[in-house]
Design a protein around this motif. Structure first.
Motif, PDB file in Angstrom:
ATOM      1  N   ALA A   9       0.844  -1.194   0.000  1.00 20.68           N
ATOM      2  CA  ALA A   9       0.000   0.000   0.000  1.00 20.68           C
ATOM      3  C   ALA A   9       0.878   1.243   0.000  1.00 20.68           C
ATOM      4  O   ALA A   9       0.580   2.239   0.667  1.00 20.68           O
ATOM      5  CB  ALA A   9      -0.924   0.001   1.215  1.00 20.68           C
ATOM      6  N   CYS A  10       2.005   1.182  -0.727  1.00 21.76           N
ATOM      7  CA  CYS A  10       2.953   2.297  -0.707  1.00 21.76           C
ATOM      8  C   CYS A  10       3.622   2.457  -2.074  1.00 21.76           C
ATOM      9  O   CYS A  10       3.129   3.168  -2.918  1.00 21.76           O
ATOM     10  CB  CYS A  10       3.988   2.088   0.397  1.00 21.76           C
ATOM     11  SG  CYS A  10       5.220   3.392   0.465  1.00 21.76           S
ATOM     12  N   GLY A  11       4.780   1.822  -2.271  1.00 20.23           N
ATOM     13  CA  GLY A  11       5.496   1.931  -3.545  1.00 20.23           C
ATOM     14  C   GLY A  11       6.353   3.178  -3.669  1.00 20.23           C
ATOM     15  O   GLY A  11       6.950   3.431  -4.711  1.00 20.23           O
ATOM     16  N   ALA A  12       6.450   3.964  -2.601  1.00 14.80           N
ATOM     17  CA  ALA A  12       7.165   5.246  -2.700  1.00 14.80           C
ATOM     18  C   ALA A  12       8.635   5.083  -3.067  1.00 14.80           C
ATOM     19  O   ALA A  12       9.178   5.880  -3.837  1.00 14.80           O
ATOM     20  CB  ALA A  12       7.033   6.006  -1.380  1.00 14.80           C
ATOM     21  N   CYS A  13       9.307   4.064  -2.537  1.00 14.57           N
ATOM     22  CA  CYS A  13      10.736   3.921  -2.833  1.00 14.57           C
ATOM     23  C   CYS A  13      10.968   3.483  -4.278  1.00 14.57           C
ATOM     24  O   CYS A  13      12.073   3.638  -4.801  1.00 14.57           O
ATOM     25  CB  CYS A  13      11.415   2.970  -1.848  1.00 14.57           C
ATOM     26  SG  CYS A  13      10.771   1.305  -1.835  1.00 14.57           S
ATOM     27  N   CYS A  14       9.943   2.969  -4.939  1.00 15.60           N
ATOM     28  CA  CYS A  14      10.057   2.578  -6.349  1.00 15.60           C
ATOM     29  C   CYS A  14       9.864   3.779  -7.266  1.00 15.60           C
ATOM     30  O   CYS A  14       9.965   3.647  -8.493  1.00 15.60           O
ATOM     31  CB  CYS A  14       9.013   1.513  -6.674  1.00 15.60           C
ATOM     32  SG  CYS A  14       9.036   0.110  -5.548  1.00 15.60           S
ATOM     33  N   SER A  81      17.396  -4.139  -0.680  1.00 14.67           N
ATOM     34  CA  SER A  81      18.089  -3.555   0.471  1.00 14.67           C
ATOM     35  C   SER A  81      17.207  -2.576   1.244  1.00 14.67           C
ATOM     36  O   SER A  81      17.495  -2.273   2.401  1.00 14.67           O
ATOM     37  CB  SER A  81      19.371  -2.856   0.020  1.00 14.67           C
ATOM     38  OG  SER A  81      19.063  -1.685  -0.703  1.00 14.67           O
ATOM     39  N   VAL A  82      16.149  -2.064   0.626  1.00 15.70           N
ATOM     40  CA  VAL A  82      15.278  -1.123   1.347  1.00 15.70           C
ATOM     41  C   VAL A  82      14.342  -1.909   2.250  1.00 15.70           C
ATOM     42  O   VAL A  82      13.694  -2.847   1.823  1.00 15.70           O
ATOM     43  CB  VAL A  82      14.453  -0.265   0.361  1.00 15.70           C
ATOM     44  CG1 VAL A  82      13.618   0.759   1.135  1.00 15.70           C
ATOM     45  CG2 VAL A  82      15.341   0.433  -0.634  1.00 15.70           C
ATOM     46  N   GLU A  83      14.293  -1.496   3.503  1.00 13.43           N
ATOM     47  CA  GLU A  83      13.414  -2.164   4.479  1.00 13.43           C
ATOM     48  C   GLU A  83      12.355  -1.178   4.941  1.00 13.43           C
ATOM     49  O   GLU A  83      12.653   0.008   5.144  1.00 13.43           O
ATOM     50  CB  GLU A  83      14.226  -2.609   5.708  1.00 13.43           C
ATOM     51  CG  GLU A  83      15.289  -3.639   5.430  1.00 13.43           C
ATOM     52  CD  GLU A  83      14.713  -5.038   5.328  1.00 13.43           C
ATOM     53  OE1 GLU A  83      13.529  -5.214   5.670  1.00 13.43           O
ATOM     54  OE2 GLU A  83      15.435  -5.934   4.886  1.00 13.43           O
ATOM     55  N   PRO A  84      11.141  -1.637   5.112  1.00 11.51           N
ATOM     56  CA  PRO A  84      10.113  -0.745   5.651  1.00 11.51           C
ATOM     57  C   PRO A  84      10.580  -0.106   6.959  1.00 11.51           C
ATOM     58  O   PRO A  84      11.023  -0.798   7.875  1.00 11.51           O
ATOM     59  CB  PRO A  84       8.918  -1.679   5.890  1.00 11.51           C
ATOM     60  CG  PRO A  84       9.116  -2.797   4.916  1.00 11.51           C
ATOM     61  CD  PRO A  84      10.612  -2.989   4.845  1.00 11.51           C
ATOM     62  N   LYS A  88      15.889   5.134   3.887  1.00  7.60           N
ATOM     63  CA  LYS A  88      15.451   5.324   2.500  1.00  7.60           C
ATOM     64  C   LYS A  88      13.932   5.248   2.390  1.00  7.60           C
ATOM     65  O   LYS A  88      13.310   6.002   1.643  1.00  7.60           O
ATOM     66  CB  LYS A  88      16.087   4.258   1.589  1.00  7.60           C
ATOM     67  CG  LYS A  88      17.357   4.728   0.905  1.00  7.60           C
ATOM     68  CD  LYS A  88      17.781   3.787  -0.183  1.00  7.60           C
ATOM     69  CE  LYS A  88      18.122   4.574  -1.428  1.00  7.60           C
ATOM     70  NZ  LYS A  88      18.762   3.758  -2.459  1.00  7.60           N
ATOM     71  N   CYS A  89      13.377   4.309   3.108  1.00 11.01           N
ATOM     72  CA  CYS A  89      11.921   4.172   3.125  1.00 11.01           C
ATOM     73  C   CYS A  89      11.275   5.456   3.624  1.00 11.01           C
ATOM     74  O   CYS A  89      10.359   5.994   2.985  1.00 11.01           O
ATOM     75  CB  CYS A  89      11.540   2.994   4.014  1.00 11.01           C
ATOM     76  SG  CYS A  89       9.789   2.909   4.453  1.00 11.01           S
ATOM     77  N   LEU A  90      11.760   5.956   4.741  1.00  9.27           N
ATOM     78  CA  LEU A  90      11.143   7.144   5.330  1.00  9.27           C
ATOM     79  C   LEU A  90      11.326   8.357   4.428  1.00  9.27           C
ATOM     80  O   LEU A  90      10.424   9.196   4.299  1.00  9.27           O
ATOM     81  CB  LEU A  90      11.729   7.410   6.722  1.00  9.27           C
ATOM     82  CG  LEU A  90      11.466   6.306   7.753  1.00  9.27           C
ATOM     83  CD1 LEU A  90      12.014   6.711   9.105  1.00  9.27           C
ATOM     84  CD2 LEU A  90       9.987   5.974   7.855  1.00  9.27           C
ATOM     85  N   GLU A 100       5.236   8.283   8.541  1.00  9.55           N
ATOM     86  CA  GLU A 100       6.308   7.361   8.938  1.00  9.55           C
ATOM     87  C   GLU A 100       5.711   6.041   9.374  1.00  9.55           C
ATOM     88  O   GLU A 100       4.569   5.988   9.835  1.00  9.55           O
ATOM     89  CB  GLU A 100       7.128   7.968  10.090  1.00  9.55           C
ATOM     90  CG  GLU A 100       7.990   9.125   9.664  1.00  9.55           C
ATOM     91  CD  GLU A 100       8.989   9.506  10.736  1.00  9.55           C
ATOM     92  OE1 GLU A 100       9.125   8.764  11.736  1.00  9.55           O
ATOM     93  OE2 GLU A 100       9.653  10.540  10.569  1.00  9.55           O
ATOM     94  N   LEU A 101       6.487   4.988   9.226  1.00 10.12           N
ATOM     95  CA  LEU A 101       6.022   3.669   9.654  1.00 10.12           C
ATOM     96  C   LEU A 101       6.515   3.395  11.067  1.00 10.12           C
ATOM     97  O   LEU A 101       7.655   3.699  11.393  1.00 10.12           O
ATOM     98  CB  LEU A 101       6.576   2.584   8.730  1.00 10.12           C
ATOM     99  CG  LEU A 101       6.090   2.622   7.285  1.00 10.12           C
ATOM    100  CD1 LEU A 101       6.835   1.587   6.468  1.00 10.12           C
ATOM    101  CD2 LEU A 101       4.605   2.393   7.213  1.00 10.12           C
ATOM    102  N   SER A 102       5.685   2.850  11.865  1.00 13.63           N
ATOM    103  CA  SER A 102       6.108   2.429  13.201  1.00 13.63           C
ATOM    104  C   SER A 102       6.214   0.911  13.193  1.00 13.63           C
ATOM    105  O   SER A 102       5.220   0.218  13.371  1.00 13.63           O
ATOM    106  CB  SER A 102       5.114   2.892  14.257  1.00 13.63           C
ATOM    107  OG  SER A 102       3.808   2.513  13.898  1.00 13.63           O
TER     108      SER A 102
HETATM  109  S1  SF4 Z   1      10.086   0.002   1.762  1.00 13.27           S
HETATM  110 FE1  SF4 Z   1       8.988   1.774   2.574  1.00 13.27          FE
HETATM  111  S2  SF4 Z   1       8.914   3.250   0.874  1.00 13.27           S
HETATM  112 FE2  SF4 Z   1       9.382   1.231  -0.004  1.00 13.27          FE
HETATM  113  S3  SF4 Z   1       7.383   0.374  -0.587  1.00 13.27           S
HETATM  114 FE3  SF4 Z   1       7.878  -0.386   1.476  1.00 13.27          FE
HETATM  115  S4  SF4 Z   1       6.886   1.034   2.878  1.00 13.27           S
HETATM  116 FE4  SF4 Z   1       7.013   2.065   0.872  1.00 13.27          FE
END
Ligand code: SF4
Ligand code: SF4
Length: 103
Positions: A9-14, A81-84, A88-90, A100-102
């Protein structure tokens, strides 16, 4: 307690960074040729990510809504390598006004 994957439900890092990787990763992982291209003599990149407003060609859906990676099992190392909840995710989520994710 069951946890849901926030990435679906995100996809922002892509859609926030250039996704580049050593070219040999692509055939090793079975990445379809339609979604990557050479970057230089040794590196390749995901099409759509090497520009001012990146968005990976393999991403479908709306950022912050329901999203999907069409090549998830073959995605290159930067994607793995990107972790929720990591930096980078934030950074990516903030660029799209997502909380932000908790985790
Ligand atoms: S790693 Fe973070 S920014 Fe990337 S899709 Fe998941 S929640 Fe979104
Ligand atoms: S290959 Fe998949 S995980 Fe990697 S940036 Fe593209 S859509 Fe996101």
């Amino acid at each position: 307690m069951e946890r849901t994957n926030p990435c679906t439900a995100c996809g922002a890092c892509c859609a926030n960074f250039r996704v580049s990787f050593y070219w040999a990763e692509a055939p090793e992982r079975g990445l379809p040729e339609a979604v990557y291209a050479p970057l230089n003599a040794t590196m390749a990149h995901m099409i759509g990510t090497n520009c001012r407003h990146p968005r990976c060609a393999a991403l479908s859906g709306e950022i912050g809504g329901e999203t999907r990676c069409a090549v998830y099992d073959a995605r290159p190392s930067p994607c793995r390598s990107v972790e929720p909840g990591d930096d980078k995710c934030l950074q990516a989520r903030a660029a799209y006004g997502l909380a932000e994710l908790s985790i």
